[in-house]
Write a protein that holds these residues in place. Structure first.
Motif, mmCIF file in Angstrom:
data_model
loop_
_atom_site.group_PDB
_atom_site.id
_atom_site.type_symbol
_atom_site.label_atom_id
_atom_site.label_comp_id
_atom_site.label_asym_id
_atom_site.label_seq_id
_atom_site.Cartn_x
_atom_site.Cartn_y
_atom_site.Cartn_z
ATOM 1 N N ILE A 1 0.865 -1.179 0.000
ATOM 2 C CA ILE A 1 0.000 0.000 0.000
ATOM 3 C C ILE A 1 0.899 1.226 0.000
ATOM 4 C CG2 ILE A 1 -1.798 1.270 1.228
ATOM 5 C CD1 ILE A 1 -2.787 -1.346 2.352
ATOM 6 N N GLU A 2 0.808 1.990 -1.069
ATOM 7 C CA GLU A 2 1.732 3.109 -1.260
ATOM 8 C C GLU A 2 1.369 4.307 -0.375
ATOM 9 O OE1 GLU A 2 3.403 3.344 -5.580
ATOM 10 O OE2 GLU A 2 1.242 3.077 -5.738
ATOM 11 N N ASP A 3 2.328 4.772 0.364
ATOM 12 C CA ASP A 3 2.136 5.937 1.229
ATOM 13 C C ASP A 3 2.135 7.229 0.426
ATOM 14 O OD1 ASP A 3 2.128 5.285 4.196
ATOM 15 O OD2 ASP A 3 3.840 4.100 3.532
ATOM 16 N N ALA A 4 1.400 8.204 0.932
ATOM 17 C CA ALA A 4 1.447 9.545 0.356
ATOM 18 C C ALA A 4 2.838 10.139 0.584
ATOM 19 C CB ALA A 4 0.390 10.430 1.011
ATOM 20 N N TYR A 5 3.231 11.039 -0.301
ATOM 21 C CA TYR A 5 4.502 11.736 -0.108
ATOM 22 C C TYR A 5 4.360 12.802 0.976
ATOM 23 C CZ TYR A 5 6.400 9.581 -4.336
ATOM 24 O OH TYR A 5 6.858 8.681 -5.258
ATOM 25 N N MET A 6 5.458 13.135 1.579
ATOM 26 C CA MET A 6 5.476 14.189 2.603
ATOM 27 C C MET A 6 5.536 15.552 1.924
ATOM 28 S SD MET A 6 5.340 12.645 5.553
ATOM 29 C CE MET A 6 6.015 13.774 6.756
ATOM 30 N N TYR A 7 4.556 15.797 1.083
ATOM 31 C CA TYR A 7 4.556 17.043 0.310
ATOM 32 C C TYR A 7 3.118 17.511 0.126
ATOM 33 C CZ TYR A 7 5.326 20.297 -3.569
ATOM 34 O OH TYR A 7 5.353 21.418 -4.362
ATOM 35 N N GLY A 8 2.889 18.807 0.314
ATOM 36 C CA GLY A 8 1.569 19.373 0.088
ATOM 37 C C GLY A 8 1.061 20.129 1.294
ATOM 38 N N SER B 1 7.133 20.821 4.042
ATOM 39 C CA SER B 1 6.174 20.078 3.225
ATOM 40 C C SER B 1 5.943 20.683 1.845
ATOM 41 C CB SER B 1 4.826 19.978 3.962
ATOM 42 O OG SER B 1 4.263 21.269 4.151
ATOM 43 N N ARG B 2 6.424 21.898 1.614
ATOM 44 C CA ARG B 2 6.193 22.537 0.312
ATOM 45 C C ARG B 2 7.464 22.658 -0.514
ATOM 46 N NH1 ARG B 2 1.379 22.366 -1.555
ATOM 47 N NH2 ARG B 2 1.955 24.049 -2.961
ATOM 48 N N ARG B 3 8.533 21.999 -0.097
ATOM 49 C CA ARG B 3 9.790 22.111 -0.829
ATOM 50 C C ARG B 3 9.866 21.021 -1.910
ATOM 51 N NH1 ARG B 3 15.142 22.792 2.467
ATOM 52 N NH2 ARG B 3 15.796 23.400 0.372
ATOM 53 N N SER B 4 9.901 21.445 -3.156
ATOM 54 C CA SER B 4 9.924 20.499 -4.272
ATOM 55 C C SER B 4 11.210 19.667 -4.295
ATOM 56 C CB SER B 4 9.757 21.238 -5.601
ATOM 57 O OG SER B 4 10.782 22.191 -5.786
ATOM 58 N N LYS B 5 12.298 20.232 -3.800
ATOM 59 C CA LYS B 5 13.561 19.486 -3.765
ATOM 60 C C LYS B 5 13.456 18.273 -2.832
ATOM 61 C CE LYS B 5 16.882 23.093 -5.040
ATOM 62 N NZ LYS B 5 18.099 23.847 -4.619
ATOM 63 N N LEU B 6 12.757 18.448 -1.701
ATOM 64 C CA LEU B 6 12.574 17.338 -0.779
ATOM 65 C C LEU B 6 11.671 16.271 -1.389
ATOM 66 C CD1 LEU B 6 12.196 19.123 2.698
ATOM 67 C CD2 LEU B 6 14.169 17.880 1.788
ATOM 68 N N LEU B 7 10.666 16.695 -2.157
ATOM 69 C CA LEU B 7 9.784 15.746 -2.843
ATOM 70 C C LEU B 7 10.585 14.907 -3.839
ATOM 71 C CD1 LEU B 7 7.049 14.543 -3.667
ATOM 72 C CD2 LEU B 7 6.766 16.504 -5.229
#
Length: 291
Positions: free
Chosen positions: A210-217, A234-240
């Motif tokens: 079961i795929e987890d959501a990313y820590m982004y958004g 949570s809003r840093r695209s580099k971390l995503l």
């Protein structure tokens, strides 16, 4: 008992089969597994979880031991569901659905197919009070009871140990089984070479991730830390991108490890994809078994 869960799963599968056809759903389900035994009729000592209908009472009374008829006990599949639990199951999936609820629906869908084909199935889960392990049985009442138990246990406790449960199974259970593990990337990561080698000697192992959501958004909640992530994180695209790269690397390693031991797996993140993905998993395992 009102069998609400059974009615829901049956309706979803009937709706699917009215639109599409699948050999897996139309009668070829049992052919995907390697675990069926057609050994001659002999006896072995009863182990926890055996169906009491398989006990040979006459032989048991003579020997003083509880014995089961092995041909009867093993001519059909014994399917053991190991469903992950704990705080992480309170998280969201990649499709922003409830992770625990999705796990229960996946279990119910496959358990319905197993029951429909007359095979016995059981459920194992880690809970705050230890490991829950049911008997191997079939039938509507058994299905409904295990659906209820699975739902009740899904987010109990803080940690689950799928690797530990598989290790226990390989050490303590002598029957041949089809083991279906419903977990996530973290759970798959715990399945090392030693455990996979032991569990696949006599059993089929299929894994559903079961795929987890990313820590982004927006409003990202970290269930491990029990708090919302700050917007800066949570809003840093580099971390995503870094998280996506890390997941890809881990999936590649898991896939290589699973292939070495004949373990088939698929990933699911949405309820609407369950039946299609389950069929994909069974078809994949069938072809890998042949090869």
């Amino acid at each position: 008992m009102d069998y609400d869960n059974l009615a829901k799963i049956r309706a979803e599968i009937n709706l699917y089969t009215s639109r599409k056809t699948s050999n897996i759903l139309d009668g070829e389900f049992t052919s995907v597994f390697r675990g069926r035994s057609l050994d001659f009729d002999d006896l072995r000592e009863y182990t926890y979880g055996d169906n009491i209908k398989d006990i040979d009472w006459k032989s048991s009374s003579k020997t003083g031991k509880t014995l089961v008829r092995r041909f009867i006990a093993e001519k059909k599949h014994n399917v053991l569901f190991v469903v992950d639990t704990g705080a992480k199951m309170r998280a969201d999936t990649l499709s922003f659905e409830d992770k625990g609820a999705l796990a229960v629906d996946i279990f119910g869908t496959i358990a319905y197919l197993v029951d429909k084909h007359g095979d016995d199935f059981a459920l194992m889960q880690g809970t705050e009070n230890g490991t829950f392990f049911s008997f191997f049985r079939n039938g509507a009442a058994h299905f409904e009871n295990l659906m209820t138990k699975c739902s009740q246990n899904i987010d109990k406790g803080e940690k689950s140990d799928p690797a530990g449960m598989l290790d226990y199974i390989s050490e303590s259970m002598r029957r041949k089984m089809v083991i279906i593990l419903i977990t996530d990337m973290a759970g798959m990561d715990t399945l090392n070479e030693k455990i996979l080698r032991k569990i696949t000697v006599n059993n089929d192992l299929l894994v559903i991730n079961i795929e987890d959501a990313y820590m982004y958004g927006d409003d990202v909640f970290d269930v491990d830390r029990g708090k919302y992530e700050d917007d800066y994180t949570s809003r840093r695209s580099k971390l995503l991108k870094a998280e996506q790269k890390e997941r890809q690397s881990r999936y590649l390693k898991i896939n290589e490890r699973f292939k070495r031991y004949g373990v088939s797996y698929i990933s699911i993140s949405s309820e609407k994809d369950i039946i299609e993905k389950v069929i994909e998993l069974f078809e994949r395992h069938k072809h890998e078994s042949i090869s």
